[in-house]
Design a protein around this motif. Sequence first.
Motif, short mmCIF file in Angstrom:
data_model
loop_
_atom_site.label_atom_id
_atom_site.label_comp_id
_atom_site.label_asym_id
_atom_site.label_seq_id
_atom_site.Cartn_x
_atom_site.Cartn_y
_atom_site.Cartn_z
N ILE A 37 1.10 16.36 9.39
CA ILE A 37 -0.10 15.64 9.78
C ILE A 37 0.22 14.78 10.99
O ILE A 37 1.09 13.92 10.93
N ASP A 38 -0.46 15.06 12.10
CA ASP A 38 -0.27 14.26 13.32
C ASP A 38 -1.14 13.02 13.24
O ASP A 38 -2.34 13.10 12.96
N LEU A 39 -0.51 11.88 13.52
CA LEU A 39 -1.22 10.60 13.54
C LEU A 39 -1.34 10.11 14.97
O LEU A 39 -0.62 10.56 15.86
N GLY A 40 -2.23 9.15 15.16
CA GLY A 40 -2.36 8.52 16.47
C GLY A 40 -1.09 7.76 16.84
O GLY A 40 -0.20 7.56 16.01
N LEU A 41 -1.02 7.32 18.07
CA LEU A 41 0.17 6.63 18.57
C LEU A 41 0.03 5.11 18.56
O LEU A 41 0.76 4.41 19.24
N HIS A 42 -0.87 4.61 17.75
CA HIS A 42 -1.10 3.18 17.62
C HIS A 42 0.11 2.49 16.98
O HIS A 42 0.98 3.15 16.40
N GLU A 43 0.15 1.18 17.05
CA GLU A 43 1.23 0.41 16.43
C GLU A 43 1.11 0.47 14.91
O GLU A 43 0.01 0.36 14.35
N ILE A 44 2.24 0.65 14.25
CA ILE A 44 2.27 0.64 12.79
C ILE A 44 2.98 -0.61 12.32
O ILE A 44 4.16 -0.83 12.64
N THR A 45 2.24 -1.43 11.58
CA THR A 45 2.84 -2.66 11.04
C THR A 45 2.85 -2.65 9.52
O THR A 45 3.47 -3.51 8.91
N GLY A 46 2.16 -1.69 8.92
CA GLY A 46 2.11 -1.61 7.46
C GLY A 46 1.51 -0.28 7.02
O GLY A 46 1.11 0.56 7.84
N LEU A 47 1.42 -0.09 5.71
CA LEU A 47 0.93 1.16 5.14
C LEU A 47 -0.49 1.49 5.60
O LEU A 47 -0.84 2.65 5.78
N LYS A 48 -1.31 0.48 5.85
CA LYS A 48 -2.69 0.71 6.28
C LYS A 48 -2.77 1.40 7.64
O LYS A 48 -3.79 1.98 7.99
N ASP A 49 -1.68 1.36 8.40
CA ASP A 49 -1.65 1.93 9.75
C ASP A 49 -1.12 3.36 9.79
O ASP A 49 -1.01 3.95 10.86
N THR A 50 -0.76 3.88 8.63
CA THR A 50 -0.18 5.22 8.58
C THR A 50 -0.82 6.01 7.45
O THR A 50 -1.88 5.62 6.94
N LEU A 51 -0.22 7.10 7.03
CA LEU A 51 -0.75 7.92 5.95
C LEU A 51 0.19 7.82 4.75
O LEU A 51 1.37 8.11 4.86
N ASN A 52 -0.35 7.41 3.63
CA ASN A 52 0.41 7.36 2.39
C ASN A 52 0.63 8.79 1.90
O ASN A 52 -0.33 9.52 1.65
N TYR A 53 1.88 9.21 1.76
CA TYR A 53 2.21 10.57 1.34
C TYR A 53 1.51 10.95 0.05
O TYR A 53 1.15 12.10 -0.16
N GLU A 54 1.35 9.99 -0.85
CA GLU A 54 0.76 10.27 -2.15
C GLU A 54 -0.67 10.81 -2.05
O GLU A 54 -1.14 11.48 -2.95
N LEU A 55 -1.35 10.52 -0.94
CA LEU A 55 -2.72 11.03 -0.77
C LEU A 55 -2.77 12.55 -0.69
O LEU A 55 -3.76 13.16 -1.11
N VAL A 56 -1.73 13.17 -0.17
CA VAL A 56 -1.71 14.64 -0.09
C VAL A 56 -1.79 15.23 -1.49
O VAL A 56 -2.60 16.11 -1.77
N GLY A 57 -0.95 14.74 -2.39
CA GLY A 57 -0.97 15.22 -3.77
C GLY A 57 -2.25 14.89 -4.48
O GLY A 57 -2.80 15.71 -5.23
N LYS A 58 -2.77 13.69 -4.25
CA LYS A 58 -4.01 13.27 -4.90
C LYS A 58 -5.17 14.17 -4.47
O LYS A 58 -5.96 14.62 -5.29
#
Length: 116
Positions: A37-58
């Motif tokens: 999964i390609d994400l944007g190039l924005h700054e990541i400071t916490g989980l809200k800024d990225t993709l939680n792996y667990e969502l794929v399974g869910k």
Amino acid sequence: MMTSRRVFVQGLRIEAAIGIYDHEHGRTQPLIIDTVIDLGLHEITGLKDTLNYELVGKIARDIVAKGHIRLVETLAEDMASELLTLPHVQKVELSITKPEALSDADRAGVTVVYAH
């Protein structure tokens, strides 16, 4: 300079009621899901800024829980479409294999690619 950011899940195993043949009805089969999964190039400071792996399974388990799925392509497309709606997701490449689909092959399956 970073040009891409990818989150991946490989070898996610789920059991699903899937298939078009009579012998595939009334039972589950193992599926193996791989996704990049390609994400944007924005700054990541916490989980809200990225993709939680667990969502794929869910997402996979939620779709499978709805009932029998005729084609692995349908599951792959439904999963990829839903992943693409998540924040920061730009592109989804998702493969699903059915290890029991062919007796003389390790696996058979499908890959879909969705992007904004």
